[in-house]
Design a protein around this motif. Structure first.
Motif, PDB file in Angstrom:
ATOM      1  N   GLN A 247      69.175 -47.030  66.857  1.00 16.42           N
ATOM      2  CA  GLN A 247      67.943 -47.197  66.078  1.00 16.42           C
ATOM      3  C   GLN A 247      68.208 -46.993  64.589  1.00 16.42           C
ATOM      4  N   ILE A 248      68.980 -45.958  64.274  1.00 18.88           N
ATOM      5  CA  ILE A 248      69.318 -45.704  62.868  1.00 18.88           C
ATOM      6  C   ILE A 248      70.128 -46.867  62.316  1.00 18.88           C
ATOM      7  N   LYS A 249      71.121 -47.305  63.081  1.00 21.90           N
ATOM      8  CA  LYS A 249      71.980 -48.406  62.632  1.00 21.90           C
ATOM      9  C   LYS A 249      71.155 -49.667  62.360  1.00 21.90           C
ATOM     10  N   ALA A 250      70.252 -50.005  63.257  1.00 23.97           N
ATOM     11  CA  ALA A 250      69.415 -51.196  63.087  1.00 23.97           C
ATOM     12  C   ALA A 250      68.519 -51.070  61.854  1.00 23.97           C
ATOM     13  N   LEU A 251      67.953 -49.901  61.644  1.00 23.75           N
ATOM     14  CA  LEU A 251      67.070 -49.707  60.499  1.00 23.75           C
ATOM     15  C   LEU A 251      67.850 -49.724  59.188  1.00 23.75           C
ATOM     16  N   LEU A 252      69.049 -49.150  59.186  1.00 25.62           N
ATOM     17  CA  LEU A 252      69.894 -49.207  57.987  1.00 25.62           C
ATOM     18  C   LEU A 252      70.187 -50.663  57.634  1.00 25.62           C
ATOM     19  N   PHE A 253      70.456 -51.483  58.645  1.00 25.37           N
ATOM     20  CA  PHE A 253      70.717 -52.902  58.429  1.00 25.37           C
ATOM     21  C   PHE A 253      69.473 -53.600  57.875  1.00 25.37           C
ATOM     22  N   THR A 254      68.321 -53.333  58.486  1.00 26.12           N
ATOM     23  CA  THR A 254      67.060 -53.939  58.042  1.00 26.12           C
ATOM     24  C   THR A 254      66.756 -53.587  56.593  1.00 26.12           C
ATOM     25  N   LEU A 255      67.022 -52.340  56.217  1.00 23.85           N
ATOM     26  CA  LEU A 255      66.744 -51.873  54.860  1.00 23.85           C
ATOM     27  C   LEU A 255      67.884 -52.186  53.893  1.00 23.85           C
ATOM     28  N   ASN A 256      68.935 -52.836  54.396  1.00 26.89           N
ATOM     29  CA  ASN A 256      70.106 -53.195  53.591  1.00 26.89           C
ATOM     30  C   ASN A 256      70.736 -51.963  52.920  1.00 26.89           C
ATOM     31  N   ILE A 257      70.909 -50.928  53.707  1.00 23.23           N
ATOM     32  CA  ILE A 257      71.510 -49.680  53.222  1.00 23.23           C
ATOM     33  C   ILE A 257      72.959 -49.635  53.699  1.00 23.23           C
ATOM     34  N   ASN A 258      73.879 -49.534  52.723  1.00 20.93           N
ATOM     35  CA  ASN A 258      75.302 -49.585  53.041  1.00 20.93           C
ATOM     36  C   ASN A 258      76.065 -48.311  52.708  1.00 20.93           C
ATOM     37  N   SER A 259      75.391 -47.301  52.207  1.00 19.08           N
ATOM     38  CA  SER A 259      76.088 -46.065  51.841  1.00 19.08           C
ATOM     39  C   SER A 259      75.205 -44.861  52.153  1.00 19.08           C
TER      40      SER A 259
ATOM     41  N   LEU B 253      75.184 -37.751  60.671  1.00 21.08           N
ATOM     42  CA  LEU B 253      74.383 -38.670  61.478  1.00 21.08           C
ATOM     43  C   LEU B 253      74.519 -40.098  60.951  1.00 21.08           C
ATOM     44  N   TRP B 254      74.497 -40.252  59.632  1.00 24.06           N
ATOM     45  CA  TRP B 254      74.695 -41.564  59.019  1.00 24.06           C
ATOM     46  C   TRP B 254      76.063 -42.126  59.404  1.00 24.06           C
ATOM     47  N   GLN B 255      77.100 -41.292  59.313  1.00 28.90           N
ATOM     48  CA  GLN B 255      78.442 -41.751  59.678  1.00 28.90           C
ATOM     49  C   GLN B 255      78.518 -42.166  61.136  1.00 28.90           C
ATOM     50  N   ALA B 256      77.869 -41.432  62.011  1.00 29.65           N
ATOM     51  CA  ALA B 256      77.857 -41.788  63.435  1.00 29.65           C
ATOM     52  C   ALA B 256      77.208 -43.161  63.628  1.00 29.65           C
ATOM     53  N   ALA B 257      76.155 -43.447  62.876  1.00 29.74           N
ATOM     54  CA  ALA B 257      75.473 -44.744  62.991  1.00 29.74           C
ATOM     55  C   ALA B 257      76.337 -45.867  62.423  1.00 29.74           C
ATOM     56  N   VAL B 258      76.984 -45.617  61.314  1.00 28.73           N
ATOM     57  CA  VAL B 258      77.802 -46.639  60.662  1.00 28.73           C
ATOM     58  C   VAL B 258      79.054 -46.947  61.470  1.00 28.73           C
ATOM     59  N   TRP B 259      79.645 -45.929  62.062  1.00 31.28           N
ATOM     60  CA  TRP B 259      80.903 -46.102  62.783  1.00 31.28           C
ATOM     61  C   TRP B 259      80.710 -46.431  64.258  1.00 31.28           C
TER      62      TRP B 259
END
Length: 151
Positions: free
Chosen positions: A107-119, A144-150
């Motif tokens: 869910q976090i990963k999908a939302l980061l993508f939707t919001l175009n957040i890369n860092s 938590l961010w790193q877990a979603a990104v990786w």
């Protein structure tokens, strides 16, 4: 800060939050208000320490209520995206357990993508639009961010 003053502040804040709507009750009728209320309780729970123990305390009822609120928010799309990101991070760093990672991280990963957040800095800037305590929440938030990104 004096330990007794710190404890007094926490008790005062938490009492006011819980007095407004007891956790065992139905909560707010408005999904946005309920999400913010539960997110605030989740963040405040990170400030309580289990003396001598390196792990967080368990808040099963709060975790269940927050899970249900997030599920409703996913279905009805009534919670604004930035608030939803904050809610996912608030739950992820506070009351959600290892078993929640299976649904939380995607869910976090999908939302980061939707919001175009890369860092992490960009994610943190979005999240900090709502209550966030840097010294208490930045490190677990970044993990938590790193877990979603990786993922």
């Amino acid at each position: 800060l004096d330990p007794f003053a710190y404890q007094g502040i926490l008790i005062s804040v938490c009492y006011r939050l819980l007095h407004r709507h007891p956790l065992a009750g139905d909560g707010y009728e408005n999904d946005n208000e309920n999400a913010c209320y539960l997110g605030l309780l989740a963040l405040v729970s990170t400030l309580f320490f289990n003396y001598g123990q390196p792990r967080r305390l368990s808040y099963d009822l709060l975790a269940e209520k927050l899970r249900n609120t997030i599920e409703r928010a996913l279905c009805n799309k009534l919670v604004e995206e930035t608030a939803f990101l904050w809610l996912l991070f608030a739950g992820g760093i506070s009351v959600f357990g290892a078993y929640d990672q299976a649904w939380l991280i995607p869910q976090i990963k999908a939302l980061l993508f939707t919001l175009n957040i890369n860092s992490w800095q960009a994610a943190r800037a979005k999240i900090k639009a709502l209550p966030w305590i840097d010294t208490a929440h930045d490190n677990p938030g970044k993990e938590l961010w790193q877990a979603a990104v990786w993922e």
